[in-house]
Design a protein around this motif. Structure first.
Motif, PDB file in Angstrom:
ATOM      1  N   VAL A  88      41.317   4.842 -15.730  1.00 36.92           N
ATOM      2  CA  VAL A  88      41.724   5.613 -14.403  1.00 36.92           C
ATOM      3  C   VAL A  88      40.546   5.060 -13.466  1.00 36.92           C
ATOM      4  N   ALA A  89      40.499   4.679 -12.097  1.00 35.38           N
ATOM      5  CA  ALA A  89      39.122   4.598 -11.212  1.00 35.38           C
ATOM      6  C   ALA A  89      39.713   5.141 -10.117  1.00 35.38           C
ATOM      7  N   PHE A  90      38.524   5.755  -9.722  1.00 34.27           N
ATOM      8  CA  PHE A  90      38.776   6.427  -8.225  1.00 34.27           C
ATOM      9  C   PHE A  90      37.527   6.553  -7.580  1.00 34.27           C
ATOM     10  N   GLU A  91      37.463   6.790  -6.109  1.00 38.30           N
ATOM     11  CA  GLU A  91      36.317   6.982  -5.382  1.00 38.30           C
ATOM     12  C   GLU A  91      36.024   8.297  -4.622  1.00 38.30           C
ATOM     13  N   LEU A  92      34.869   8.924  -4.966  1.00 36.83           N
ATOM     14  CA  LEU A  92      34.728  10.235  -4.224  1.00 36.83           C
ATOM     15  C   LEU A  92      33.225   9.798  -3.388  1.00 36.83           C
ATOM     16  N   THR A  93      33.168  10.710  -2.413  1.00 41.69           N
ATOM     17  CA  THR A  93      31.962  10.624  -1.443  1.00 41.69           C
ATOM     18  C   THR A  93      31.202  12.013  -1.700  1.00 41.69           C
ATOM     19  N   GLY A  94      29.804  11.689  -1.954  1.00 40.32           N
ATOM     20  CA  GLY A  94      28.841  12.586  -1.864  1.00 40.32           C
ATOM     21  C   GLY A  94      27.699  12.267  -0.648  1.00 40.32           C
ATOM     22  N   VAL A  97      24.242  11.825  -6.279  1.00 37.67           N
ATOM     23  CA  VAL A  97      25.351  10.875  -7.115  1.00 37.67           C
ATOM     24  C   VAL A  97      25.831  11.613  -8.384  1.00 37.67           C
ATOM     25  N   VAL A  98      24.843  12.200  -8.809  1.00 38.06           N
ATOM     26  CA  VAL A  98      25.115  12.986 -10.064  1.00 38.06           C
ATOM     27  C   VAL A  98      25.933  14.077  -9.662  1.00 38.06           C
ATOM     28  N   GLY A  99      26.041  14.849  -8.560  1.00 39.63           N
ATOM     29  CA  GLY A  99      26.973  15.976  -8.419  1.00 39.63           C
ATOM     30  C   GLY A  99      28.353  15.225  -8.035  1.00 39.63           C
ATOM     31  N   THR A 100      28.443  14.012  -7.368  1.00 39.94           N
ATOM     32  CA  THR A 100      29.614  13.383  -7.266  1.00 39.94           C
ATOM     33  C   THR A 100      30.152  12.791  -8.572  1.00 39.94           C
ATOM     34  N   VAL A 101      29.746  12.337  -9.410  1.00 43.72           N
ATOM     35  CA  VAL A 101      30.305  11.939 -10.691  1.00 43.72           C
ATOM     36  C   VAL A 101      30.814  13.085 -11.447  1.00 43.72           C
ATOM     37  N   HIS A 102      29.896  14.142 -11.438  1.00 42.49           N
ATOM     38  CA  HIS A 102      30.646  15.352 -11.961  1.00 42.49           C
ATOM     39  C   HIS A 102      31.781  15.937 -11.537  1.00 42.49           C
ATOM     40  N   ARG A 103      31.738  15.992 -10.088  1.00 42.93           N
ATOM     41  CA  ARG A 103      32.932  16.322  -9.350  1.00 42.93           C
ATOM     42  C   ARG A 103      34.124  15.288  -9.793  1.00 42.93           C
ATOM     43  N   GLY A 104      34.039  14.245  -9.932  1.00 46.86           N
ATOM     44  CA  GLY A 104      35.022  13.145 -10.526  1.00 46.86           C
ATOM     45  C   GLY A 104      35.423  13.315 -11.778  1.00 46.86           C
ATOM     46  N   LEU A 105      34.512  13.851 -12.751  1.00 52.95           N
ATOM     47  CA  LEU A 105      35.063  14.222 -13.973  1.00 52.95           C
ATOM     48  C   LEU A 105      35.964  15.525 -14.209  1.00 52.95           C
TER      49      LEU A 105
END
Length: 218
Positions: free
Chosen positions: A103-109, A192-200
């Protein structure tokens, strides 16, 4: 003697045009013409702009979900999850023969200068396939190293998961984590690190629903 008195009759402005009502009507006419011209220009450019956005989306998705993992249209096959933390998040689903392969998706930090839009691809086992920054307003020469065009830092997320590193490692090194920061710009990589962690963690919360087989095409 006034100026009007020495003008010949045909050279004098018409009384209607000099009146407030006449001036208002003229201004309204000019505004209408300008609005029609803007609307016409908007109609002419809407389709090319939409096509460009679609091309950009496909190019970005291809960077976070390898083409050999799916035989479907990533841009078209979307599932929206309603998440208690992130809200409604559109998820692009990659599938091969109907089975979800990622899957692929976008989040904003939010970094030093504002919003950072992060696109991530995740494999069914929760491993990151890839991460890219879609847009940001960080300082050129410092924070913009999050772009793949400016450095390889963003490539370091591929293969990571919620267990690699352990939870305490999902920080920049200055905060005790495993991810590098930039000289003079810690806030940006931290975001960015925090946003990627939120995505996982988002993927983990909705994993079962996201990995449900795709319905057959009619």
């Amino acid at each position: 003697m006034t100026e009007d008195a020495i003008l010949p009759p045909k050279a004098r402005p018409a009384g209607f045009l000099r009146a407030p009502l006449g001036l208002g009507l003229m201004l309204g006419l000019f505004s209408l013409v300008a609005a029609l011209m803007l609307a016409f220009a908007n109609d002419l450019t809407r389709a090319p702009i939409a096509a460009r956005h679609a091309e950009d989306l496909l190019a970005a998705l291809a960077q976070v979900v390898p083409a050999d993992l799916h035989d479907n249209d990533l841009a078209a096959d979307i599932r929206t999850v309603e998440d208690a933390v992130e809200g409604a998040v559109p998820i692009h689903v990659a599938a091969r023969d109907g089975a979800v392969s990622g899957v692929a998706f976008e989040l904003t930090g939010y970094g030093y200068s504002g919003a950072i839009r992060v696109l991530m691809g995740v494999a069914p086992d929760g491993t990151l396939l890839g991460v890219r920054v879609l847009s940001h307003a960080e300082t050129p020469g410092l924070g913009d190293k999050i772009e793949v065009a400016k450095g390889e830092w963003i490539l370091g997320f591929a293969g990571r998961s919620l267990t690699d590193p352990a939870p305490e490692g999902w920080k920049v090194r200055r905060d005790g984590g495993v991810f590098d920061q930039f000289a003079g710009a810690t806030i940006t990589p931290r975001a960015v690190v925090g946003t990627v962690h939120r995505g996982l963690t988002l993927f983990r919360r909705h994993r079962d629903a996201l990995l449900a087989p795709m319905p057959p095409k009619s």
